[in-house]
Design a protein around this motif. Structure first.
Motif, PDB file in Angstrom:
ATOM      1  N   ARG A 163       0.822  -1.213   0.000  1.00  0.00           N
ATOM      2  CA  ARG A 163       0.000   0.000   0.000  1.00  0.00           C
ATOM      3  C   ARG A 163       0.848   1.252   0.000  1.00  0.00           C
ATOM      4  O   ARG A 163       1.851   1.337   0.700  1.00  0.00           O
ATOM      5  CB  ARG A 163      -0.926   0.023   1.213  1.00  0.00           C
ATOM      6  N   GLN A 164       0.411   2.197  -0.789  1.00  0.00           N
ATOM      7  CA  GLN A 164       1.076   3.484  -0.885  1.00  0.00           C
ATOM      8  C   GLN A 164       0.069   4.559  -0.498  1.00  0.00           C
ATOM      9  O   GLN A 164      -1.012   4.626  -1.060  1.00  0.00           O
ATOM     10  CB  GLN A 164       1.503   3.682  -2.335  1.00  0.00           C
ATOM     11  N   ARG A 165       0.428   5.351   0.519  1.00  0.00           N
ATOM     12  CA  ARG A 165      -0.365   6.527   0.864  1.00  0.00           C
ATOM     13  C   ARG A 165       0.299   7.710   0.192  1.00  0.00           C
ATOM     14  O   ARG A 165       1.525   7.852   0.260  1.00  0.00           O
ATOM     15  CB  ARG A 165      -0.377   6.713   2.386  1.00  0.00           C
ATOM     16  N   GLU A 166      -0.490   8.551  -0.469  1.00  0.00           N
ATOM     17  CA  GLU A 166       0.089   9.689  -1.183  1.00  0.00           C
ATOM     18  C   GLU A 166      -0.700  10.971  -0.938  1.00  0.00           C
ATOM     19  O   GLU A 166      -1.914  10.936  -0.744  1.00  0.00           O
ATOM     20  CB  GLU A 166       0.064   9.440  -2.705  1.00  0.00           C
ATOM     21  N   TYR A 167       0.031  12.085  -0.963  1.00  0.00           N
ATOM     22  CA  TYR A 167      -0.576  13.383  -1.224  1.00  0.00           C
ATOM     23  C   TYR A 167      -0.068  13.839  -2.577  1.00  0.00           C
ATOM     24  O   TYR A 167       1.139  13.712  -2.866  1.00  0.00           O
ATOM     25  CB  TYR A 167      -0.187  14.421  -0.170  1.00  0.00           C
ATOM     26  N   VAL A 168      -0.948  14.340  -3.408  1.00  0.00           N
ATOM     27  CA  VAL A 168      -0.575  14.797  -4.743  1.00  0.00           C
ATOM     28  C   VAL A 168      -1.011  16.255  -4.899  1.00  0.00           C
ATOM     29  O   VAL A 168      -2.157  16.596  -4.615  1.00  0.00           O
ATOM     30  CB  VAL A 168      -1.257  13.946  -5.841  1.00  0.00           C
ATOM     31  N   ARG A 169      -0.084  17.079  -5.322  1.00  0.00           N
ATOM     32  CA  ARG A 169      -0.356  18.506  -5.487  1.00  0.00           C
ATOM     33  C   ARG A 169      -0.257  18.846  -6.957  1.00  0.00           C
ATOM     34  O   ARG A 169       0.648  18.351  -7.666  1.00  0.00           O
ATOM     35  CB  ARG A 169       0.700  19.291  -4.696  1.00  0.00           C
ATOM     36  N   MET A 170      -1.186  19.672  -7.436  1.00  0.00           N
ATOM     37  CA  MET A 170      -1.170  20.113  -8.833  1.00  0.00           C
ATOM     38  C   MET A 170      -1.334  21.628  -8.859  1.00  0.00           C
ATOM     39  O   MET A 170      -2.147  22.175  -8.118  1.00  0.00           O
ATOM     40  CB  MET A 170      -2.333  19.475  -9.605  1.00  0.00           C
ATOM     41  N   GLY A 171      -0.560  22.302  -9.678  1.00  0.00           N
ATOM     42  CA  GLY A 171      -0.661  23.757  -9.776  1.00  0.00           C
ATOM     43  C   GLY A 171       0.510  24.324 -10.550  1.00  0.00           C
ATOM     44  O   GLY A 171       1.023  23.686 -11.482  1.00  0.00           O
ATOM     45  N   THR A 172       0.970  25.503 -10.158  1.00  0.00           N
ATOM     46  CA  THR A 172       2.145  26.104 -10.800  1.00  0.00           C
ATOM     47  C   THR A 172       3.399  25.416 -10.262  1.00  0.00           C
ATOM     48  O   THR A 172       3.369  24.749  -9.219  1.00  0.00           O
ATOM     49  CB  THR A 172       2.245  27.603 -10.466  1.00  0.00           C
ATOM     50  N   ALA A 173       4.522  25.602 -10.969  1.00  0.00           N
ATOM     51  CA  ALA A 173       5.795  25.036 -10.520  1.00  0.00           C
ATOM     52  C   ALA A 173       6.086  25.503  -9.094  1.00  0.00           C
ATOM     53  O   ALA A 173       6.476  24.693  -8.236  1.00  0.00           O
ATOM     54  CB  ALA A 173       6.915  25.455 -11.467  1.00  0.00           C
ATOM     55  N   GLU A 174       5.842  26.786  -8.807  1.00  0.00           N
ATOM     56  CA  GLU A 174       6.129  27.339  -7.475  1.00  0.00           C
ATOM     57  C   GLU A 174       5.288  26.627  -6.419  1.00  0.00           C
ATOM     58  O   GLU A 174       5.783  26.247  -5.354  1.00  0.00           O
ATOM     59  CB  GLU A 174       5.835  28.846  -7.430  1.00  0.00           C
ATOM     60  N   GLN A 175       4.001  26.464  -6.716  1.00  0.00           N
ATOM     61  CA  GLN A 175       3.104  25.828  -5.749  1.00  0.00           C
ATOM     62  C   GLN A 175       3.541  24.403  -5.426  1.00  0.00           C
ATOM     63  O   GLN A 175       3.580  24.004  -4.262  1.00  0.00           O
ATOM     64  CB  GLN A 175       1.657  25.819  -6.297  1.00  0.00           C
ATOM     65  N   VAL A 176       3.866  23.635  -6.453  1.00  0.00           N
ATOM     66  CA  VAL A 176       4.141  22.216  -6.194  1.00  0.00           C
ATOM     67  C   VAL A 176       5.536  22.021  -5.591  1.00  0.00           C
ATOM     68  O   VAL A 176       5.740  21.110  -4.801  1.00  0.00           O
ATOM     69  CB  VAL A 176       3.905  21.312  -7.440  1.00  0.00           C
TER      70      VAL A 176
END
Lengths: 302, 302
Positions: A163-176
């Motif tokens: 099992r893999q728990r993840e947080y994934v962020r999407m946005g501008t290069a700065e944000q991620v």
């Protein structure tokens, strides 16, 4: 330091894992699972400010989406495709005759529209893309999924199904990029609470073949991947238990994910190897929960 | 009554399920998962007296064990085998050329030692057998596993990937038959707490082909399978949400599982279709949690 075989034997003897006869495929005991659950809750607590939307996917995903993801270019040998029988009564008799005679029956199986999920976030990108342009602050998702990687190993920390728990962020290069930095801080806080030894290092994925060597070098040079390494079955070769990945615009381009300004979105993710961290806990604090440090038990509500 | 398409559209519109483009394969929202979690805890509470040992298996199991189980005899078309690429650099270039040209690449995959778990209890029998003769009171296990069945359908209640919670009892015929009767009572109590309409009926598995018709008739005649049926997408054809199965000595014989007296063990199980019961809740109490009966929310800690 215990060897792989010693540590695996200890886990089996103490009834924490159950053998299935296949390397890297195990049943888990109630205590093992309670530890995974406690860890999952601890990760959720430390992801508090992310305002992440939680999405749960099954262990399998669309084959078409998988083909589009580029996974087969980078990691063809790790992928698992799902095949099924689609014949009639006569073909079924032939299949059973193969089984009876212990002949290879795989030729009677046809590929389906479904493959195994290789990393928790793979089914997420098409969902994000389908929602159209994102809000100014970008998007954040929380996932936990069973993943499959075809790499049979005697090392209990290298499972085929995990099992893999993840947080994934999407946005501008700065944000991620800012998100990834924050994840590293939070990851360190979690591992410190668990009283596990660790170090952080630049890393690369195990890209396939000769062309893959260049991709790996590029990934290291650009510091796109960091790993939090914890010794489990070797001090010399500690195990990557958390990874912090900046995908640049790879998934944004592949799926047409757009920021609020209509630009191609950048993405980043943090992945927690739930089995690996759990195995690290039993390795460093012992097979008997009663002997674990009080603070660790408290952090995991065990 | 809503049709399959109407109900599916409602689930997608209300963000409870997310489409993957593949029939029977969905992402789940946080509320959907919270309902599954609440249901899981409710089942655990009602299994209190069973003193069950909890074992957790991944969504995949040993191919050798699977072949031995007899599943391919009864349900060849539902099974999913896992195949992987095992070639070199040149074979990889050919694979990528196939992908690029949108040609069938399945011939480049080889069957692995792993198949998808078809029902939660399948990996359990070899474990029980490996422990040798059982205590006088027999054995009871609790399982929850992602299962796979290759039956793409527009009916959201017929998923390809879903979770099955099970209790499995092993012992003498008397022990396991009494267990099954007790499971039916407990199952009814749970479904009544959830304020869902239901009826109990004798049933049969969807055995394959012409020979399968006889097996199905035999199973019905001997009342080996009961199902708790709840209307979800059709009043005429309600959905089996719980099943109560007496396997006689099928698995005991296949695996050499022995009672305390050295006889071949009989086995029985109760299976809870976690997605199906959850879908029944949204069907009967509405897409908005705020409108659900207070007692149901309380039972599920929602």
């Amino acid at each position: 330091m215990q060897t792989q075989e010693d540590y695996l034997a200890g886990l089996l003897e103490h009834g924490l894992l159950f053998s299935t006869g296949v390397d890297g495929l195990f049943g888990r005991s109630a205590l093992f699972e309670a530890t995974v659950d406690g860890l999952n809750a601890l990760v959720t607590k430390h992801g508090d400010g992310f305002n992440a939307e939680s999405v749960t996917y099954p262990p399998s995903m669309s084959r078409v989406d998988f083909e589009k993801s580029g996974y087969l270019k980078s990691f063809p040998g790790l992928a698992g495709s799902i095949h099924s029988f689609a014949g009639d009564d006569r073909a079924h008799r032939d299949l059973l005759a193969d089984l009876e005679a212990k002949r290879d029956w795989s030729g009677r199986q046809k590929i389906t529209d479904v493959v195994l999920t290789p990393a928790a976030c793979y089914p997420l990108y098409p969902l994000a893309a389908s929602r159209g342009q994102m809000p100014k602050e970008g998007l954040c998702f929380s996932l936990c999924s069973w993943c499959f990687r075809h790499e049979p190993s005697r090392d209990p920390a290298r499972m085929q199904a995990f099992r893999q728990r993840e947080y994934v962020r999407m946005g501008t290069a700065e944000q991620v990029v800012a998100f990834r930095a924050s994840c590293i801080e939070r990851g360190e806080a979690i591992v410190q609470l668990l009283e596990l030894p660790y170090h952080l290092d630049v890393a690369n994925d195990p890209f396939f073949g000769r062309a893959g060597k260049m991709m790996a070098n590029n990934q290291r040079d650009q510091k796109l991947k960091f790993e939090m390494l914890i010794p489990i079955t070797s001090d010399e070769h500690p195990t990557a238990c958390l990874s912090f990945n900046y995908h640049q615009d790879h998934f944004g381009l592949a799926w047409g994910i757009k920021t609020a300004d209509g630009e191609v979105a950048h993405t980043a993710c943090v992945g927690f190897g739930m089995e690996r961290i759990t195995l690290a806990l039993f390795r460093h604090h012992g097979f008997e929960l009663a002997n674990w440090p009080a603070g660790v038990r408290q952090a995991l509500a065990l």
